[in-house]
Design an enzyme around this catalytic site. Structure first.
Site, short mmCIF file in Angstrom:
data_model
loop_
_atom_site.label_atom_id
_atom_site.label_comp_id
_atom_site.label_asym_id
_atom_site.label_seq_id
_atom_site.Cartn_x
_atom_site.Cartn_y
_atom_site.Cartn_z
N HIS A 1 0.84 -1.21 0.00
CA HIS A 1 0.00 0.00 0.00
C HIS A 1 0.87 1.25 0.00
CE1 HIS A 1 -3.22 2.81 0.86
NE2 HIS A 1 -2.46 3.32 1.82
N TYR A 2 0.45 2.27 -0.78
CA TYR A 2 1.22 3.50 -0.88
C TYR A 2 0.39 4.77 -0.75
CZ TYR A 2 5.09 0.63 -2.64
OH TYR A 2 6.07 -0.29 -2.76
N THR B 1 3.73 -5.76 3.20
CA THR B 1 4.91 -6.22 2.50
C THR B 1 5.60 -5.12 1.69
OG1 THR B 1 3.30 -7.16 0.94
CG2 THR B 1 4.42 -8.70 2.40
N GLU B 2 4.92 -4.00 1.46
CA GLU B 2 5.53 -2.83 0.83
C GLU B 2 4.82 -1.56 1.31
OE1 GLU B 2 5.89 -2.57 -3.41
OE2 GLU B 2 6.61 -4.63 -3.62
N ASN B 3 5.61 -0.54 1.65
CA ASN B 3 5.09 0.80 1.93
C ASN B 3 6.25 1.77 1.90
OD1 ASN B 3 4.37 2.83 4.61
ND2 ASN B 3 2.91 2.72 2.92
#
Length: 285
Positions: free
Chosen positions: A118-119, A184-186
């Site tokens: 999520h960004y 897992t991503e930010n």
């Protein structure tokens, strides 16, 4: 839709293979990571905008999450919209493939946690495409904009919107029966002249991680882990080396590819070491 259909079935087979063959002796966890923005209605008082936000979430995150985390099948929003548009276009059936009953049983519950990339957040409103347009966007029927007051980044699509992080975590909890979540991503990008004092990245991590903390403490989200994107500058899809997300700067013009820490690397390491935010008055811990 055909690619996504086969991806979901392949994921289920990989999960079952691990579950039946390797889990007992390895004790590992296996799941899928889904990338998704958060959708906020452009006008919170407009029912059409609220419904557009729901459609975007179901077409974006729900496309893959609903079969795996709920009932083995696509969500009703996608099924209805795509079927109606397909029939109106003269087709005999929906362009969205159907799972067999045995496939639904095979897919349902093939997760040990919810992996989330999520960004950013978008503002949504309804957009009706001409009947003959066959595409994911026309099926979704949603237009997106961003607020001009939101802080920009090195990527046109990424505006700094920490509030959406807490909201999407809470939505996953409520929509999919409170699964354990691993982010897992930010992270956030830069472009142009390089600066080691990347205060905007420190601000991004501070505000987003704080929203994750609110999701845990105030909303009861079962958030188990968080991973920053990314350790060092790298190839960013079609943007190449123009957009940089790294905590470490990489000099791509030097064949040795030397790496140097940005200010955010020290800041993020302090958060990890302290398991919390450094106190400006007393320093780490």
């Amino acid at each position: 839709y055909v690619v996504g259909h086969n991806l979901i079935k392949a994921h289920a087979e990989a999960w079952h293979l691990y579950n039946e063959t390797y889990r007992a002796r390895q004790g590992g966890l296996i799941s899928i990571t889904i990338n998704s923005d958060w959708a906020e209605p452009r006008n919170p008082h407009s029912q059409a905008d609220i419904e557009a936000a729901t459609r975007l979430m179901q077409f974006f995150l729900g496309w893959f999450a609903h079969p795996i985390y709920k009932n083995g099948d696509y969500n009703e929003v996608m099924k209805r919209r795509i079927r109606e548009r397909s029939l109106a276009q003269g087709l005999s059936k929906s362009r969205l493939p159907e799972f067999t009953e045995s496939e639904k049983q095979r897919i349902k519950g093939t997760y040990d946690y919810f992996g989330l990339n999520h960004y950013t957040t978008v503002l949504t409103y309804n957009l009706n495409y001409p009947k003959g347009v066959m595409s994911y966007d026309s099926d979704r029927g949603v237009a997106t904009v961003t607020d001009r007051s939101w802080t920009r980044s090195g990527s046109t699509w990424l505006k700094v919107t920490p509030f959406g992080f807490r909201k999407i975590l809470k939505w996953i909890k409520e929509e999919y029966n409170n699964p354990p979540i691993y982010v897992t991503e930010n992270g956030v990008s830069e472009r142009g002249a390089f600066q080691f004092n990347d205060t905007w990245r420190m601000h991004y991590f501070r505000t987003y991680i704080n929203e994750a903390l609110k999701a845990i403490v105030l909303d009861g989200v079962d958030l188990r882990g968080y991973t920053a994107w990314t350790l060092m500058d790298n190839l960013e899809w079609a943007a190449g080396y123009e957009e940089k997300f790294g905590l470490y700067h990489v000099n791509f013009s030097d064949p040795a590819l030397p790496r140097r820490p940005k200010a955010s690397a020290k800041y993020y390491s302090q958060i990890i070491n302290c398991n919390g935010f450094p106190d400006p008055a007393t320093g780490p811990h």
